[in-house]
Design a protein around this motif. Structure first.
Motif, PDB file in Angstrom:
ATOM      1  N   ALA A 127       0.823  -1.211   0.000  1.00  0.00           N
ATOM      2  CA  ALA A 127       0.000   0.000   0.000  1.00  0.00           C
ATOM      3  C   ALA A 127       0.859   1.264   0.000  1.00  0.00           C
ATOM      4  N   HIS A 128       0.209   2.389  -0.375  1.00  0.00           N
ATOM      5  CA  HIS A 128       0.884   3.689  -0.435  1.00  0.00           C
ATOM      6  C   HIS A 128       1.040   4.319   0.941  1.00  0.00           C
ATOM      7  N   VAL A 129       0.233   3.881   1.906  1.00  0.00           N
ATOM      8  CA  VAL A 129       0.266   4.444   3.257  1.00  0.00           C
ATOM      9  C   VAL A 129       0.486   3.306   4.253  1.00  0.00           C
ATOM     10  N   PRO A 130       0.950   3.606   5.471  1.00  0.00           N
ATOM     11  CA  PRO A 130       1.138   2.544   6.463  1.00  0.00           C
ATOM     12  C   PRO A 130      -0.210   1.932   6.870  1.00  0.00           C
ATOM     13  N   ILE A 131      -0.308   0.602   6.780  1.00  0.00           N
ATOM     14  CA  ILE A 131      -1.527  -0.113   7.163  1.00  0.00           C
ATOM     15  C   ILE A 131      -1.150  -1.233   8.123  1.00  0.00           C
ATOM     16  N   GLU A 132      -1.807  -1.226   9.281  1.00  0.00           N
ATOM     17  CA  GLU A 132      -1.639  -2.281  10.273  1.00  0.00           C
ATOM     18  C   GLU A 132      -2.910  -3.120  10.285  1.00  0.00           C
ATOM     19  N   VAL A 133      -2.775  -4.427  10.157  1.00  0.00           N
ATOM     20  CA  VAL A 133      -3.923  -5.327  10.128  1.00  0.00           C
ATOM     21  C   VAL A 133      -3.953  -6.113  11.436  1.00  0.00           C
ATOM     22  N   LEU A 134      -5.097  -6.037  12.127  1.00  0.00           N
ATOM     23  CA  LEU A 134      -5.253  -6.668  13.433  1.00  0.00           C
ATOM     24  C   LEU A 134      -6.371  -7.696  13.428  1.00  0.00           C
ATOM     25  N   ALA A 135      -6.228  -8.685  14.300  1.00  0.00           N
ATOM     26  CA  ALA A 135      -7.297  -9.670  14.524  1.00  0.00           C
ATOM     27  C   ALA A 135      -8.251  -9.095  15.561  1.00  0.00           C
ATOM     28  N   ALA A 136      -9.427  -8.696  15.113  1.00  0.00           N
ATOM     29  CA  ALA A 136     -10.415  -8.127  16.035  1.00  0.00           C
ATOM     30  C   ALA A 136     -11.785  -8.178  15.382  1.00  0.00           C
ATOM     31  N   GLY A 137     -12.815  -8.208  16.221  1.00  0.00           N
ATOM     32  CA  GLY A 137     -14.188  -8.147  15.748  1.00  0.00           C
ATOM     33  C   GLY A 137     -14.724  -6.739  15.857  1.00  0.00           C
ATOM     34  N   ALA A 138     -15.777  -6.459  15.115  1.00  0.00           N
ATOM     35  CA  ALA A 138     -16.302  -5.094  15.029  1.00  0.00           C
ATOM     36  C   ALA A 138     -17.285  -4.746  16.134  1.00  0.00           C
ATOM     37  N   GLU A 139     -17.810  -5.749  16.835  1.00  0.00           N
ATOM     38  CA  GLU A 139     -18.826  -5.470  17.846  1.00  0.00           C
ATOM     39  C   GLU A 139     -18.238  -5.067  19.199  1.00  0.00           C
ATOM     40  N   LYS A 140     -16.928  -5.226  19.337  1.00  0.00           N
ATOM     41  CA  LYS A 140     -16.219  -4.760  20.540  1.00  0.00           C
ATOM     42  C   LYS A 140     -14.827  -4.317  20.101  1.00  0.00           C
ATOM     43  N   LEU A 141     -14.751  -3.082  19.640  1.00  0.00           N
ATOM     44  CA  LEU A 141     -13.503  -2.581  19.065  1.00  0.00           C
ATOM     45  C   LEU A 141     -12.469  -2.301  20.161  1.00  0.00           C
ATOM     46  N   PRO A 142     -11.236  -2.756  19.974  1.00  0.00           N
ATOM     47  CA  PRO A 142     -10.205  -2.605  21.005  1.00  0.00           C
ATOM     48  C   PRO A 142      -9.466  -1.263  20.914  1.00  0.00           C
ATOM     49  N   PHE A 143     -10.238  -0.178  20.833  1.00  0.00           N
ATOM     50  CA  PHE A 143      -9.643   1.153  20.695  1.00  0.00           C
ATOM     51  C   PHE A 143     -10.315   2.116  21.656  1.00  0.00           C
ATOM     52  N   ARG A 144      -9.592   3.160  22.013  1.00  0.00           N
ATOM     53  CA  ARG A 144     -10.146   4.185  22.897  1.00  0.00           C
ATOM     54  C   ARG A 144     -11.176   5.036  22.168  1.00  0.00           C
ATOM     55  N   ASP A 145     -12.005   5.707  22.934  1.00  0.00           N
ATOM     56  CA  ASP A 145     -12.972   6.645  22.370  1.00  0.00           C
ATOM     57  C   ASP A 145     -12.237   7.703  21.539  1.00  0.00           C
ATOM     58  N   ASP A 146     -12.893   8.154  20.466  1.00  0.00           N
ATOM     59  CA  ASP A 146     -12.405   9.284  19.666  1.00  0.00           C
ATOM     60  C   ASP A 146     -10.986   9.071  19.119  1.00  0.00           C
ATOM     61  N   SER A 147     -10.713   7.867  18.654  1.00  0.00           N
ATOM     62  CA  SER A 147      -9.362   7.530  18.179  1.00  0.00           C
ATOM     63  C   SER A 147      -9.131   7.805  16.701  1.00  0.00           C
ATOM     64  N   PHE A 148     -10.209   7.848  15.889  1.00  0.00           N
ATOM     65  CA  PHE A 148     -10.034   7.861  14.440  1.00  0.00           C
ATOM     66  C   PHE A 148     -10.725   9.054  13.787  1.00  0.00           C
TER      67      PHE A 148
END
Length: 197
Positions: free
Chosen positions: A76-97
Motif C-alpha cells: 500500500a501507499h500508506v502505512p496499514i496495520e492489520v489486526l485480529a479483532a471483531g467489530a462489535e467490541k472494538l479494542p480502541f479508545r474513544d475518539d481515536s479515528f
C-alpha cells in the motif's frame, strides 16, 4: 466462517470488482483522511486506494482473509496495520479515528447496530464514516425474493444477509448521513456519514 469461502473470495469477487466495485471503492476510499479505521478488511481490496490517509488500522477476524490483507498492506501507499479483532467490541479508545471505513461488511456482522455504535464511539466528533454496502431493495417482488433467499445465502456466504436494511441501521445508530449514491439497480449504496456526537 466456512473453509472454502475465504479461499475463493477473491476469485468469486473479481468479476464484480472489474466491472464496477473497483471504481466505486477507489472513489470512496480516496476520501478517507487522517487516522483511519477499516472495519472488516477482508482480503485488502481497499488498500491500494488509500491516498489521503496518514495511517490505516484494519481489523479482520477471519485468519486466512487477514493473512491476505497483511500481504496487500505491504504494497500500500500508506502505512496499514492489520489486526485480529471483531467489530462489535472494538479494542480502541474513544475518539481515536478521523475516518472509519466499511465496505461490504455490515451484511455479515451478527449485530450491525452494536457495531455502528462502536464505530461512533471510536470515531472522533465530526469524523467521517464511509460505507459501501448492499441493501434490501424497496421493491414488492425483489425485496421479498431477498428475504426468501437470505437463510440459504447466509449459510453459503458466511452470514451475509441479502435483506439487511443497512441505511436505516446507520441512521438509527445516530450517525448523520450526508450523502447516498445508488449503484447497480439500487442494490449497492455508497453512504457518507458524519459522527455528529
Amino acid at each position: 466462517m466456512s473453509k472454502w469461502f475465504p479461499k475463493l473470495y477473491d476469485t468469486l469477487m473479481n468479476p464484480l470488482e472489474e466491472r464496477a466495485f473497483r471504481a466505486i471503492r477507489k472513489n470512496l476510499i480516496e476520501k478517507a483522511r487522517g487516522h483511519v479505521l477499516e472495519i472488516g478488511s477482508g482480503t485488502g481490496f481497499n488498500f491500494p486506494f488509500y491516498q489521503q490517509a496518514e495511517q490505516v488500522v484494519a481489523i479482520e477476524p477471519e485468519p486466512l482473509m487477514r493473512q491476505q490483507s497483511i500481504q496487500r498492506a505491504a504494497e500500500a501507499h500508506v502505512p496499514i496495520e492489520v489486526l485480529a479483532a471483531g467489530a462489535e467490541k472494538l479494542p480502541f479508545r474513544d475518539d481515536s479515528f478521523d475516518t472509519v471505513v466499511g465496505t461490504l461488511v455490515l451484511c455479515t456482522i451478527p449485530d450491525p447496530l452494536l457495531t455502528l455504535k462502536e464505530i461512533r464511539r471510536v470515531c472522533k466528533p465530526q469524523g467521517q464514516v464511509l460505507f459501501f454496502e448492499h441493501v434490501r431493495l424497496d421493491h414488492a417482488v425483489l425485496g421479498r425474493l431477498q428475504d426468501w433467499l437470505t437463510p440459504v445465502w447466509k449459510r453459503l456466504c458466511d452470514n451475509c444477509h441479502l435483506n439487511r436494511q443497512t441505511l436505516e441501521l446507520i441512521r438509527q445508530s445516530g450517525l448523520k448521513v450526508v450523502s447516498v449514491e445508488k449503484h447497480l439497480k439500487d442494490i449497492f449504496l455508497v453512504i457518507e456519514a458524519v459522527n455528529s456526537k
